[in-house]
Design a protein around this motif. Structure first.
Motif, PDB file in Angstrom:
ATOM      1  N   LEU A 146       2.740  -0.748  -1.517  1.00  0.00           N
ATOM      2  CA  LEU A 146       1.730   0.304  -1.550  1.00  0.00           C
ATOM      3  C   LEU A 146       1.150   0.426  -2.952  1.00  0.00           C
ATOM      4  O   LEU A 146       1.843   0.185  -3.942  1.00  0.00           O
ATOM      5  CB  LEU A 146       2.352   1.648  -1.137  1.00  0.00           C
ATOM      6  CG  LEU A 146       2.934   1.712   0.276  1.00  0.00           C
ATOM      7  CD1 LEU A 146       3.684   3.018   0.483  1.00  0.00           C
ATOM      8  CD2 LEU A 146       1.826   1.562   1.306  1.00  0.00           C
ATOM      9  N   GLU A 147      -0.123   0.790  -3.033  1.00  0.00           N
ATOM     10  CA  GLU A 147      -0.753   0.992  -4.334  1.00  0.00           C
ATOM     11  C   GLU A 147      -0.010   2.109  -5.065  1.00  0.00           C
ATOM     12  O   GLU A 147       0.265   3.163  -4.496  1.00  0.00           O
ATOM     13  CB  GLU A 147      -2.221   1.371  -4.157  1.00  0.00           C
ATOM     14  CG  GLU A 147      -2.953   1.560  -5.447  1.00  0.00           C
ATOM     15  CD  GLU A 147      -4.405   1.949  -5.220  1.00  0.00           C
ATOM     16  OE1 GLU A 147      -4.983   2.500  -6.179  1.00  0.00           O
ATOM     17  OE2 GLU A 147      -4.940   1.710  -4.132  1.00  0.00           O
ATOM     18  N   TYR A 191       2.645   6.531  -4.123  1.00  0.00           N
ATOM     19  CA  TYR A 191       2.750   5.242  -3.428  1.00  0.00           C
ATOM     20  C   TYR A 191       1.871   5.370  -2.185  1.00  0.00           C
ATOM     21  O   TYR A 191       2.250   6.056  -1.233  1.00  0.00           O
ATOM     22  CB  TYR A 191       4.197   4.939  -3.025  1.00  0.00           C
ATOM     23  CG  TYR A 191       5.087   4.607  -4.191  1.00  0.00           C
ATOM     24  CD1 TYR A 191       5.303   3.284  -4.555  1.00  0.00           C
ATOM     25  CD2 TYR A 191       5.698   5.604  -4.934  1.00  0.00           C
ATOM     26  CE1 TYR A 191       6.120   2.975  -5.639  1.00  0.00           C
ATOM     27  CE2 TYR A 191       6.509   5.303  -6.015  1.00  0.00           C
ATOM     28  CZ  TYR A 191       6.711   3.988  -6.358  1.00  0.00           C
ATOM     29  OH  TYR A 191       7.510   3.680  -7.431  1.00  0.00           O
ATOM     30  N   GLY A 192       0.692   4.755  -2.257  1.00  0.00           N
ATOM     31  CA  GLY A 192      -0.257   4.958  -1.148  1.00  0.00           C
ATOM     32  C   GLY A 192      -0.571   6.443  -1.062  1.00  0.00           C
ATOM     33  O   GLY A 192      -0.846   7.096  -2.064  1.00  0.00           O
TER      34      GLY A 192
END
Length: 190
Positions: A93-94, A105-106
């Motif tokens: 996740l980004e 995270y996301g």
């Protein structure tokens, strides 16, 4: 032969007699008028114009993503309480830093203490749809419906609507607005 000549004369006389009465008789037939050179020409293509092609059908909408699983004190979506930093990174996740104590995270805001996840939060608008037990809730659901569905919810001081549920392992909180897309849902270890 004389008989044949009489028969022919008899037929000829009978035909002539019927013409005099205005009855054309069985031998007379009308001929269709002859086509003249001045007649309108027939169109060269007798076929009807081809129908316009139908526009292509729109593809069906993609199926809705599955709801985000929420378990009090256990997990929210792919983020589990107790995960390590390496396990978080493996989710792909980004990642962005929110503050020195948490990272995103996301759509999830995650707190890690002593090398393990202790809390995860996300807004209902970012989650879209959640599943808690056997019930599903769409983003936009009223906070009171969530409060009533979560076990043991108790109202807390702090402004807005704040509920601590499941012995503190699940929270649902409004921010400075009652916009249902902005409700913050949280899972913690306790």
């Amino acid at each position: 032969m004389r008989r044949l000549a009489c028969a022919i004369a008899l037929v000829a006389t009978a035909c002539g007699a019927s013409e005099e009465r205005g009855d054309p008789g069985p031998a007379a037939t009308e001929e269709p008028p002859a086509a003249t050179a001045e007649a309108t020409p027939e169109p060269e293509n007798d076929e009807a114009p081809a129908p316009e092609p139908e526009p292509p059908a729109e593809p069906p909408p993609p199926p809705a993503p599955p709801p985000i699983e929420v378990e009090a004190g256990v997990r929210m979506g792919p983020i589990r309480i107790g995960m390590t930093a390496d396990e978080l990174a493996a989710l792909g996740l980004e990642t962005t830093e929110v503050d020195p104590r948490s990272q995103r995270y996301g759509p999830y805001r995650v707190w890690v203490e002593r090398g393990a996840v202790t809390r995860v939060e996300a807004t209902m608008g970012d989650l879209g749809r959640i599943r808690f037990g056997d019930r599903e809730f769409e983003a936009g659901v009223d906070i009171y419906a969530l409060r009533d569905a979560f076990p043991g919810c108790v109202w807390e001081e702090g402004g807005g609507e704040r509920y601590r549920c499941a012995d503190g392992r699940l929270t649902v909180v409004t921010t400075h607005t009652m916009n249902p897309l902005r409700y913050t849902l949280g899972v913690r270890s306790r």
